[in-house]
Design an enzyme around this catalytic site. Structure first.
Site, short mmCIF file in Angstrom:
data_model
loop_
_atom_site.label_atom_id
_atom_site.label_comp_id
_atom_site.label_asym_id
_atom_site.label_seq_id
_atom_site.Cartn_x
_atom_site.Cartn_y
_atom_site.Cartn_z
N GLY A 438 53.32 49.57 44.08
CA GLY A 438 52.79 51.11 44.64
C GLY A 438 54.06 52.13 44.22
O GLY A 438 53.66 53.05 44.00
N ASP A 556 58.14 40.17 55.51
CA ASP A 556 57.25 40.29 54.39
C ASP A 556 56.96 39.15 53.78
O ASP A 556 56.63 39.21 52.60
CB ASP A 556 57.66 41.58 53.66
CG ASP A 556 56.53 41.92 52.81
OD1 ASP A 556 55.30 41.63 53.17
OD2 ASP A 556 56.82 42.67 51.69
#
Ligand SMILES: *[C@@H]1O[C@H](CO)[C@@H](O)[C@H](O)[C@H]1NC(C)=O
Ligand SMILES: *[C@@H]1O[C@H](CO)[C@@H](O)[C@H](O)[C@H]1NC(C)=O
Ligand SMILES: *[C@@H]1O[C@H](CO)[C@@H](O)[C@H](O)[C@H]1NC(C)=O
Ligand SMILES: *[C@@H]1O[C@H](CO)[C@@H](O)[C@H](O)[C@H]1NC(C)=O
Ligand SMILES: *[C@@H]1O[C@H](CO)[C@@H](O)[C@H](O)[C@H]1NC(C)=O
Length: 740
Positions: A438, A556
């Protein structure tokens, strides 16, 4: 004698007078042409006052040496003139007629067929109506026919097949219906065929495949149905093919690959189905490819990576699925892929690199380059060792260049400069891009010393966004503090508005996700490698949580952040949202907001994929939403997910929700959950290891964070060399038995 001569002279003069008189009575061809032109009335209004007696000098008229009219071009006709006013029967020497954009009205004269010498007829952009006269078929010398942008009905007339010398035919934008006549296949010299916007129905005729010289084919914006005839593959000279906006069904024939010169291919808005043919990669000259708004399904073939010339791509609004080859994703905007429900967009680790497009290629690399690389490395290593011995200081000194503090390199066997990196990637040229996310892209750079590094670079625009910027700097900070053999090595970074990138060790095989989802590679990842991978991730997290002071949470851990090197050994990466635990806050870190992960740019967005991410990988942190705290147990949960995914070969999302009911867990047999693409573990010790991994993973997935083990305990459990013996054969063990 004299009288005879006088008599003869008299006879001769009489004959001459008769001839002269006859000549005066019968108009010459020139006179006929002049009268045809003047009686058309086209030249009257503007030029009455200053008109030349020689019509060859009238505006737009060209005569040949014999004074005969051969061309009418830009004649200053004006709106409302009718072509029928021009007596073409008297203008049979015409070779070219060019009357573009004059607002000519009414029909094309029925006697147009009389112009037997005509090679060029351009009546484009007028207001001509009616049908083509049948006599058009007599214009056999015609090379260029442009009637585009009129109101002619049935412009694509069947007798068109007679115009054997046609090279250019533009009948676009007329009102008609009808079909493309089969006889069009007889126009063997045709190079340009435009039938755009004509309400044509019916099928593409098979005979179209005969037009071997064709360079441009445009039949867009019609009502054409049926399928693309395979014969289209014969059109070897085609540069432009536009079949868009029709009702064409069936599949894209793989023979399109034979159109090796093709630059422009538009299939937009049809009802094509089937897969994108693998052979499409053969169209290496292709610059524009639009297949949007169809029902095309299946994966985007890796062969498309070969389309180096491509500058425009639209695959939106189809039913494509699976990952997008990285090089393609890096090159085109997200809009190129929109509205393909099952396509993995926006999320970097799911993109596979063209790099691995064929296994053979990979093996060639391994067979040829690996031994060379090893030799070079050994040599460089020896050199370095000598150098280290002679100069023990400075081994860890940041190699600041003239770019000062912003560019730091350490922990690296050799000197890299900022310039080396710019040179190796040709200033981050797209060709070196191997991944994207992203907020940035990942590049592969081969440095002058032969070493290959990965560069993660923040996009320029995103670099100005404080959130992305923070994630990026956080990663640099944390990775420069920790060293572990199973954490991806950060060699250095450049942190400046103008050059935001991190330099890492290059991981040849990409992410665990890629490897598990690649039909070619998952078999290579055998049971032993999988078990070892899970164990090494456990040791790494244990090191971060328990051996680092203060402890570091990854937050994560997912299949996308575990990267694999050439030996399929795991390295933990992506520390963008990792946190150093504050020792003063009793191992609990307040997060700004309830949903930590949303602060990581990679999962921002509203697409369905993000939702899946939130559902799958992060439900571990469901407790976060309520408690606003984060601790090691969140990483523990993620580890459990990863461990099961590695053994099962796919994400265990549904499995995890089903085993919350004890009765369900009793009926699920472990054996049935194992990755079916691998042969079942034959060896008892492998089976034992698998059972151990699964039972530890299940403990880590305990809904109550407090009941999950610490990573240290997990790590130690794995370090014990003899896992518990199996009480019964693998195919008899239920999941519930492993849940205690
Ligand atoms: C008449 O025609 C001549 C030659 O074509 C041109 O030079 C001249 O300007 C024209 N005169 C007028 C009044 O249009
Ligand atoms: C077309 O040509 C044929 C012979 O080739 C002739 O008989 C016919 O009259 C022509 N038609 C027109 C309209 O000129
Ligand atoms: C017809 O004339 C127009 C205007 O000059 C031109 O743009 C077009 O290319 C011509 N058509 C062909 C086929 O040459
Ligand atoms: C394509 O459409 C035609 C009708 O136009 C139909 O007969 C044919 O079966 C269709 N073919 C496919 C592959 O759907
Ligand atoms: C595509 O190219 C490959 C290799 O150049 C060739 O073997 C194959 O036949 C081509 N496919 C088609 C459909 O032309």
């Amino acid at each position: 004698m004299n009288s005879v001569l006088v008599h003869c002279a008299a006879i001769i003069s009489t004959i001459l007078v008769v001839v002269a008189q006859n000549a005066q009575n019968l108009p010459s061809p020139r006179d006929l042409e002049r009268s045809a032109l003047s009686s058309s009335g086209w030249w009257n209004d503007h030029h009455t006052k200053n008109i030349s007696s020689n019509h060859c000098e009238w505006p737009g008229i060209t005569c040949n040496k014999g004074g005969l009219v051969v061309e009418i071009n830009d004649c200053d006709a004006y709106e409302g003139n009718s072509l029928e006013d021009l007596n073409l029967l008297m203008l049979q020497n015409l070779v070219r007629v060019h009357l573009h954009g004059y607002g000519l009205i009414l029909n094309i004269p029925t006697h147009i067929g009389a112009l037997s010498k005509l090679t060029y007829l351009n009546l484009s952009t007028n207001q001509l109506t009616g049908e083509f006269p049948l006599s058009m078929a007599n214009l056999t010398k015609l090379e260029t026919l442009d009637i585009s942008n009129n109101f002619i009905i049935g412009s694509v007339f069947p007798e068109i097949g007679n115009l054997m010398n046609l090279v250019i035919m533009d009948l676009s934008q007329n009102s008609l219906n009808g079909i493309i006549p089969c006889r069009i296949g007889a126009l063997s010299k045709l190079k340009f065929l435009n039938l755009r916007r004509n309400k044509l129905s019916g099928h593409i005729p098979l005979s179209l495949g005969n037009l071997m010289k064709l360079e441009t084919l445009d039949i867009s914006l019609n009502l054409i149905s049926g399928s693309i005839v395979p014969g289209i593959g014969n059109l070897m000279n085609l540069l432009v093919m536009d079949l868009s906006h029709n009702f064409i069904n069936g599949t894209i024939p793989s023979r399109v690959a034979a159109l090796s010169k093709l630059k422009f291919l538009n299939l937009r808005r049809n009802i094509l189905s089937g897969r994108i043919p693998l052979s499409l990669g053969n169209l290496t000259k292709l610059e524009t490819l639009d297949m949007s708004d169809n029902n095309i399904f299946g994966a985007i073939p890796f062969s498309m990576c070969k389309l180096y010339s491509l500058t425009f791509l639209d695959l939106s609004n189809n039913q494509l699925e699976g990952p997008i080859p990285l090089e393609i994703l890096c090159k085109f905007p997200a809009s190129s892929f929109l509205t393909n429900n099952k396509l993995d967009t926006y999320y970097f680790p799911n993109y596979r690199s063209c790099h691995y497009q064929t296994k053979e290629k990979h093996q060639i690399y391994i067979k040829i380059f690996l031994p060379i690389a090893v030799l070079v490395l050994v040599f460089v290593g020896l050199l370095l060792l000598c150098k280290l011995k002679s100069n023990k200081t400075n081994s860890d000194r940041p190699l600041a260049t003239k770019h000062g503090d912003i560019f730091k390199i350490w922990n690296f066997d050799g000197k890299i400069t900022y310039e080396d990196i710019i040179e190796a990637t040709e200033d981050f040229d797209i060709r070196y891009c191997i991944g994207t996310g992203g907020y940035g892209s990942v590049y592969r750079a081969e440095l002058p010393n032969g070493r290959v590094v990965a560069l993660k670079k923040l996009h320029k625009l995103e670099g100005e966004n404080p959130t992305y910027d923070k994630c990026f700097k956080n990663e640099a900070k944390i990775l420069s503090q920790i060293r572990h053999q199973n954490i991806v090595k950060l060699f250095g970074y450049c942190l400046h508005k103008r050059c935001m990138f991190l330099v890492y060790d290059y991981m040849e095989r990409g992410s665990l996700f890629c490897v598990l989802n690649d039909e070619d590679e998952d078999l290579e990842l055998d049971w032993i490698k999988r078990v070892n991978m899970v164990k090494s991730i456990a040791h790494t997290l244990s090191y971060m949580h328990h051996d680092c002071t203060p402890p570091i949470l990854h937050r994560d851990v997912s299949n996308n952040n575990i990267l694999l090197n050439s030996k399929l050994e795991a390295r933990l990466s992506d520390f963008g949202i990792a946190r150093v635990l504050d020792p003063d806050s009793s191992n609990q870190t307040q997060i700004a907001g309830t949903r930590t992960w949303l602060y990581c740019p990679r999962v921002l967005g509203t697409n369905s994929f993000t939702k899946r991410l939130l559902d799958d990988n992060y439900f571990c942190c469901a407790e976060l939403a309520y408690t606003m705290i984060v601790n090691e147990k969140c990483d523990v949960y993620s580890f459990g997910v990863i461990a099961l995914e590695t053994i099962f070969g796919s994400h265990p999302g549904e499995f995890i929700s089903s085993i919350t009911r004890r009765s369900a867990a009793e009926t699920i047999i472990l054996h049935h959950c194992l990755d079916k693409r691998l042969p079942p573990p034959a060896d008892l010790s492998i089976a034992t290891n698998i059972v151990q991994v699964v039972s530890i993973a299940l403990a880590c997935l305990n809904p109550n964070p407090k009941s999950r083990p610490w990573m240290k305990e997990v790590s130690q459990e794995f370090l014990v060399n003899n896992p518990p013996k199996l009480s019964r054969p693998l195919h008899n063990i239920s999941i519930s038995e492993l849940m205690n």
